[in-house]
Scaffold this motif. Structure first.
Motif, PDB file in Angstrom:
ATOM      1  N   GLY A   1       0.784  -1.223   0.000  1.00  0.00           N
ATOM      2  CA  GLY A   1       0.000   0.000   0.000  1.00  0.00           C
ATOM      3  C   GLY A   1       0.818   1.275   0.000  1.00  0.00           C
TER       4      GLY A   1
ATOM      5  N   LYS B   1       3.514  -3.861  -3.029  1.00  0.00           N
ATOM      6  CA  LYS B   1       2.195  -3.985  -3.644  1.00  0.00           C
ATOM      7  C   LYS B   1       1.504  -2.630  -3.580  1.00  0.00           C
ATOM      8  CE  LYS B   1      -1.626  -6.011  -5.152  1.00  0.00           C
ATOM      9  NZ  LYS B   1      -1.735  -6.529  -6.534  1.00  0.00           N
TER      10      LYS B   1
ATOM     11  N   GLY C   1      -1.290   0.461  -3.979  1.00  0.00           N
ATOM     12  CA  GLY C   1      -2.725   0.557  -3.739  1.00  0.00           C
ATOM     13  C   GLY C   1      -3.031   1.065  -2.346  1.00  0.00           C
ATOM     14  N   ASN C   2      -4.305   1.139  -2.043  1.00  0.00           N
ATOM     15  CA  ASN C   2      -4.769   1.570  -0.725  1.00  0.00           C
ATOM     16  C   ASN C   2      -5.569   0.433  -0.099  1.00  0.00           C
ATOM     17  OD1 ASN C   2      -3.829   4.355  -0.787  1.00  0.00           O
ATOM     18  ND2 ASN C   2      -5.346   4.656  -2.412  1.00  0.00           N
ATOM     19  N   TYR C   3      -5.105  -0.040   1.054  1.00  0.00           N
ATOM     20  CA  TYR C   3      -5.704  -1.210   1.676  1.00  0.00           C
ATOM     21  C   TYR C   3      -5.874  -0.978   3.173  1.00  0.00           C
ATOM     22  CZ  TYR C   3      -3.804  -3.191  -2.648  1.00  0.00           C
ATOM     23  OH  TYR C   3      -3.474  -3.418  -3.961  1.00  0.00           O
TER      24      TYR C   3
END
Length: 535
Positions: free
Chosen positions: A42, A81, A83-85
């Motif tokens: 993230g 990885k 993204g926003n998680y």
């Protein structure tokens, strides 16, 4: 002739190679390499890839300048990885990234591998199981789950959280004990855990404080109240503060941002709750300089309301970094992010405690690595490597980092109050986690708003003032009335007793006179009768 020349050339090359191998063995050229692999899921602005990676780079570069020979074979790799998680989502993705880590370990079988990750506790739990099977040390930047200290399941994990929830609870309980406070209201801001303003810290801390205070024998009565941040305004602040004020004089505030904490305190001041009858205690996250211990300086002319309201506030936080000492380090991290990762970090993104913690983890790892020769690293296991962190203090520029016997960072606690002279929050008490001691560091700053000293645990007239009649306490009036009743009854009874005794004495006197007269008459008659009977 050509064959002879070729043979001579071959022998010369053999000599050169042998000599090279001998020299290499002497200088350590065949030293086992070290791969430090960062695992990041993230792009969270605080602990995501673009905030953490520059810190790792800069800390490693500084370590290489400090230990140029012993760390010359160290290299840094990344598994990332984008993204926003959320924390659970990132934990679910961790097995996929573990496959990439496994491939890197297989590609470099001669290297001693160290994993560093800034993931949440759930991510570390997932990756920790893989680290156990690889027998690879895993360094966690922010994970705080106590299950990670289970050496049977996580024999290679070391955690470096700069904020220790348990120590905050213990320090707060020590403060309660010092001033005999046992009735408490806990106000928790109901926040979105996916926000980037340290909301997750306050969610977990609210739960931690609630459980700990309910189990504590020191607390007679705990009232837990919530208010929504999305609709937070002065009216909602007033409602929750009034409810808390009717139940206790000690109010714990778990509010995610400095601005909202200021608004809560100003509202309390408007409700006349900052005049000394109440005390507000705010555990804080040390995520950024202004959050950790509220290290701002009040300008009385521009924020006079806050200056007045904060006289009744105590903030509780783990030690913050020495920001004035590490200014150059933070500038290097910001430049690294801009020129290498093409990201411009804001002050809040770059100058935050989690970024500092990332640099502290890398510095601690390289300090331990610098102790070993190539031969020692060849025999090193992940379990053995972890042992070199236990019960050890790393004296870093940012602050001292102590790793306890269970492989988790042990944090002390600083408690701050406002210095009314300069408008700054200053340390007044300190809690030492290892020795479990609470001490006052400044006599000058322990000045209470009330002339009677710190707020009392229970007001004489009750929290709502309903235990008094006018200016008199009901219990006092009741006691006085009871005493007067007994006294009047005693006086009345004594009067009756005295009157009865007097009446009894008079009756006995007359009775004695009558008996004496009767005796005289009787004797006279008897004498007369006897004279008549004589011959």
């Amino acid at each position: 002739m050509k064959y002879g020349a070729s043979c001579i050339t071959y022998r010369l090359w053999n000599c050169v190679i042998c000599l090279h191998l001998i020299i290499s063995g002497i200088v350590g050229y065949d030293r086992r390499g070290v791969s430090i692999i960062s695992v990041i899921i993230g792009d969270n602005p605080g602990y995501g890839y673009f905030a953490q990676s520059p810190a790792y780079d800069v800390a490693l570069a500084r370590a290489l300048r400090t230990f140029p020979s012993t760390l010359s074979q160290v290299r840094r790799l990344s598994v990332y990885k984008p993204g926003n998680y959320s924390c659970p989502e990132a934990a679910a993705l961790m097995p996929i990234l573990a496959m990439e880590v496994d491939q890197l370990i297989r590609d470099n079988p001669q290297d001693f591998t160290v994993l560093i990750t800034s993931g949440c506790s759930l991510e570390i739990i997932a990756l920790g199981d893989f680290a156990r099977e690889w027998d690879v040390p895993l360094m966690a930047v922010i994970a705080i789950d106590l299950s990670l200290t289970n050496t049977q399941r996580f024999p290679t994990v070391v955690t470096f959280p700069s904020s220790d929830q348990l120590s905050l609870v213990r320090a707060t309980l020590a403060l309660f004990q010092r001033y005999s406070w046992s009735t408490v209201s806990l106000l928790c801001e109901d926040v979105n855990p996916n926000r980037a303003d340290n909301a997750l810290f306050y969610i977990t801390t609210c739960g931690g404080f609630t459980n700990a205070l309910r189990k504590s024998s020191q607390i007679d009565n705990l009232n837990v109240l919530y208010f929504a941040a999305q609709t937070a305004n002065n009216e909602s602040f007033e409602n929750v503060l009034q409810t808390a004020g009717n139940q206790s004089r000690v109010i714990l505030l778990l509010v995610a941002t400095t601005r909202r904490l200021r608004d809560v305190m100003i509202t309390a001041d408007r409700l006349n709750m900052t005049s000394g009858d109440y005390i507000f205690i705010a555990p804080r996250s040390p995520a950024i300089p202004s959050e950790g211990a509220l290290q701002w300086r009040f300008n009385v002319t521009s924020d006079e309301q806050a200056f007045t309201a904060f006289h009744s506030l105590i903030t509780v936080s783990n030690p913050i970094p020495r920001w004035n000492v590490i200014t150059a380090l933070m500038n290097e991290i910001r430049n690294q992010s801009q020129f290498v990762y093409n990201r411009t970090l804001t002050v809040a993104d770059s100058i935050n405690d989690v970024t500092v913690s990332a640099a502290e983890v890398m510095s601690s790892v390289t300090e331990v690595l610098s102790q070993f020769s190539s031969r020692q690293l060849e025999a090193m296991t992940g379990k053995d490597f972890r042992k070199y962190f236990l019960n050890r203090t790393f004296e870093l520029d940012s602050r001292s980092v102590f790793i306890g016997p269970k492989g988790m960072r042990v944090c002390d606690v600083d408690l701050y109050r406002m210095n009314v002279t300069n408008g700054e929050m200053e340390i007044v008490w300190q809690y030492k986690s290892v020795s479990d001691t609470f001490r006052q560091t400044s006599q000058q700053n322990v000045i209470w708003r009330s002339q009677n000293g710190p707020p009392i645990n229970r007001p004489v007239c009750g929290f709502r003032g309903d235990r008094c009649i006018g200016s008199l306490e009901k219990s006092g009036v009741t006691t006085t009335a009871a005493v007067l009743t007994v006294l009047v009854s005693f006086i009345f009874g004594a009067g009756i007793f005295w009157f009865s005794r007097q009446h009894m004495n008079e009756s006995v006197w007359w009775l004695l006179e009558e008996m004496r007269l009767l005796s005289v008459i009787t004797h006279s008659k008897l004498d007369t009768f006897q004279s008549v009977q004589r011959p």
